[in-house]
Design an enzyme around this catalytic site. Structure first.
Site, PDB file in Angstrom:
ATOM      1  N   SER A  72       0.856  -1.186   0.000  1.00 19.97           N
ATOM      2  CA  SER A  72       0.000   0.000   0.000  1.00 19.97           C
ATOM      3  C   SER A  72       0.892   1.235   0.000  1.00 19.97           C
ATOM      4  O   SER A  72       2.108   1.133  -0.024  1.00 19.97           O
ATOM      5  CB  SER A  72      -0.890  -0.001   1.245  1.00 19.97           C
ATOM      6  OG  SER A  72      -0.125   0.351   2.375  1.00 19.97           O
ATOM      7  N   LYS A  73       0.240   2.378   0.026  1.00 18.21           N
ATOM      8  CA  LYS A  73       0.949   3.663  -0.004  1.00 18.21           C
ATOM      9  C   LYS A  73       2.015   3.768   1.081  1.00 18.21           C
ATOM     10  O   LYS A  73       3.036   4.423   0.886  1.00 18.21           O
ATOM     11  CB  LYS A  73      -0.048   4.820   0.173  1.00 18.21           C
ATOM     12  CG  LYS A  73      -0.688   5.251  -1.109  1.00 18.21           C
ATOM     13  CD  LYS A  73      -0.180   6.645  -1.498  1.00 18.21           C
ATOM     14  CE  LYS A  73      -0.707   7.080  -2.859  1.00 18.21           C
ATOM     15  NZ  LYS A  73       0.301   7.367  -3.827  1.00 18.21           N
ATOM     16  N   ARG A  74       1.727   3.120   2.210  1.00 17.44           N
ATOM     17  CA  ARG A  74       2.667   3.189   3.329  1.00 17.44           C
ATOM     18  C   ARG A  74       4.081   2.746   2.932  1.00 17.44           C
ATOM     19  O   ARG A  74       5.066   3.126   3.542  1.00 17.44           O
ATOM     20  CB  ARG A  74       2.222   2.228   4.449  1.00 17.44           C
ATOM     21  CG  ARG A  74       1.169   2.716   5.361  1.00 17.44           C
ATOM     22  CD  ARG A  74       0.856   1.663   6.402  1.00 17.44           C
ATOM     23  NE  ARG A  74       0.356   0.431   5.794  1.00 17.44           N
ATOM     24  CZ  ARG A  74       0.963  -0.750   5.857  1.00 17.44           C
ATOM     25  NH1 ARG A  74       2.112  -0.882   6.485  1.00 17.44           N
ATOM     26  NH2 ARG A  74       0.444  -1.813   5.286  1.00 17.44           N
TER      27      ARG A  74
END
Ligand code: GLU
Length: 490
Positions: free
Chosen positions: A253-255
């Site tokens: 994910s973006k993380r």
């Protein structure tokens, strides 16, 4: 024991990439696109692009444009399309009519509350919470529903006794018992087709021979196969490719850093390096080679070497690969891609021809040190602004002010009289001065760097001096000395 030999696709394949244009093209989507594209190019087949935009609320033209831009940037050219499911309504309505005529679907009148109660009851009895609509409504019931303004959805009549077997290129035979597949909706009560209907109809209609897609779609596959068979079509073959995780083994994910292709572009990755890095997400040639040109990937890609286990996307690895691509370039090619990048990000537009000329002069001295083009600013950003001291650089200079004044002053003294002001000449005098003072390279050169760049990290010190030019370099030496002197006397 050697694992059993897996099959490969050997005949020209018609494959498709079928993104839902509801966001950015992310690393996972790009990997699916790439694998399909590689199969098409490797087998001399056809790569089809299909926008699965049946979700009218979430699909946007911006997202579609973004996907197309990202694919073009990556060099993933398509042979047919882009088709849009939103423009193929009549095809789906016709298919739904054919399913009705074949008795493969039935009208489902249940309300959402009734469906939920059915699922809850199944759960309570430890059965799979699958929905089966009632098919024995009386005429009077139906008339009553219509009078209430209810519209039926259309559900596929799954044979609960049956099984569907998929001979998957990656996972081998996968058997789905129909007991756990519900009578899925093919047409909503407003008549619009669902994803499973549209995808199945399109795959047959577009003559798709092989579907490569994320493993998260595995549970849709038996449903789509049932629809295809009910329509008298031949299902394609399937290869479900493994999930992508971040280095922490959680779903990507973006993380985990830049997850969209456009972010990677903005951060200064090269398309070839991104292709190379995503090709390795769940595929390998020989478990050790990590660098592949796109031509090599086309030649070597095979579905038999797609892994079953999840792939890990590590931004650091992608940086390393990108750095290698940058270092392999000639100075001229590197300069061009750097200029292109700085144009793309708007940096060049702000500075006019002088800025461009300075970038050109600086490019060769940063090439070996960058892992992304955006890091140009870390190494060389200082050249484009007036001298500004970073707190860390200032702290290192003021740790021992007397020493800093001494070495910077000595450096200045030698540089003032150097002619011509070239890398070789400044290097010679600074090296000579360093020996005279009995300093080590770090102790002598780091303060010189800080004095003119205001940074602890930059282009090499000799190159930095020359890039600044003699006048500006001397001006910065004097400014830093003056500031240090203030601290000294205080
Ligand atoms: N539109 C689906 C998605 O973006 C892909 C479906 C498919 O490849 O069949 O996840």
């Amino acid at each position: 024991m050697a694992p059993p030999q897996r099959r490969d696709i050997t005949t020209p394949a018609r494959v498709r990439f079928a993104p839902s244009p509801t966001g950015n093209l992310h690393v996972g989507g790009a990997r699916t696109a790439l694998f399909n594209w590689l199969v098409a190019r490797h087998t001399g087949g056809t790569f089809i692009l299909r926008m699965e935009d049946t979700d009218r609320e979430r699909s946007t033209p911006e997202s579609e444009a973004q996907v197309l831009r990202a694919m073009s940037w990556l060099g993933l050219d398509w042979d047919e399309g882009p088709f849009r499911q939103s423009e193929r309504d009549d095809v789906y309505r016709d298919a739904i009519d054919r399913l009705k005529a074949a008795g493969a679907v039935y009208e489902a009148w249940e309300t959402p509350e009734e469906l939920e109660a059915q699922r809850a009851e199944a759960r309570a009895n430890k059965r799979a919470p699958v929905v089966r609509g009632r098919r024995d409504w009386s005429e009077a019931d139906i008339e009553g529903f219509r009078a209430e303004g209810r519209q039926p959805a259309w559900r596929f009549a799954v044979d609960p006794e049956g099984t569907t077997v998929i001979d998957d290129y990656v996972r081998g035979d996968v058997t789905f018992a129909h007991t756990s597949i519900e009578d899925f909706v093919v047409a909503r009560s407003d008549g619009t087709p669902t994803y499973n209907l549209a995808a199945a109809v399109d795959d047959v209609d577009m003559g798709i021979t092989h579907v490569l897609r994320g493993e998260d779609h595995l549970s849709n596959t038996p449903k789509q196969v049932m629809v295809m068979r009910a329509l008298g079509g031949t299902p394609p073959e399937y290869a479900h490719i493994p999930l992508i995780l971040g280095p922490d083994k959680k779903r990507l994910s973006k993380r985990h850093g830049a997850a969209s292709v456009e972010d990677l572009r903005d951060e200064g990755y090269l398309p070839e390096a991104v292709i190379n890095a995503i090709a390795l997400l769940g595929w390998s040639f020989d478990d050790k080679t990590t660098m592949f040109t796109t031509e090599e990937l086309i030649e070597r890609f095979s579905v038999s070497r797609i892994s079953k286990s999840p792939a890990v996307f590590d931004m650091k690895k992608t940086q390393v690969i990108n750095g290698r691509y940058l270092r392999r370039m000639s100075d001229d090619d590197f300069t061009e891609v750097l200029l292109e990048h700085l144009t793309h990000t708007g940096f060049l537009a702000e500075g006019g021809p002088e800025r461009e000329a300075l970038v050109r002069r600086t490019a060769p001295s940063v090439k070996r040190k960058l892992s992304t083009l955006e890091e140009f600013h870390v190494l060389a950003g200082w050249l484009f602004t007036p001298l500004e001291m970073d707190p860390e650089a200032w702290a290192s200079l003021t740790e021992d002010v007397r020493h800093s004044i001494q070495v910077i002053g000595a450096g200045l003294g030698r540089l003032e009289i150097v002619e011509p002001f070239t890398i070789d000449t400044v290097k010679e005098v600074l090296q000579d001065q360093l020996h005279i003072l009995g300093e080590d390279a770090r102790g002598f050169l780091e303060p010189q760097r800080a004095a003119i760049t205001g940074k602890k990290v930059s282009t090499g010190i000799y190159e930095s001096l020359v890039l600044l030019g003699k006048d500006e370099a001397l001006r910065r030496y004097r400014a830093t000395l003056a500031r240090l002197a203030e601290v000294w006397v205080a």
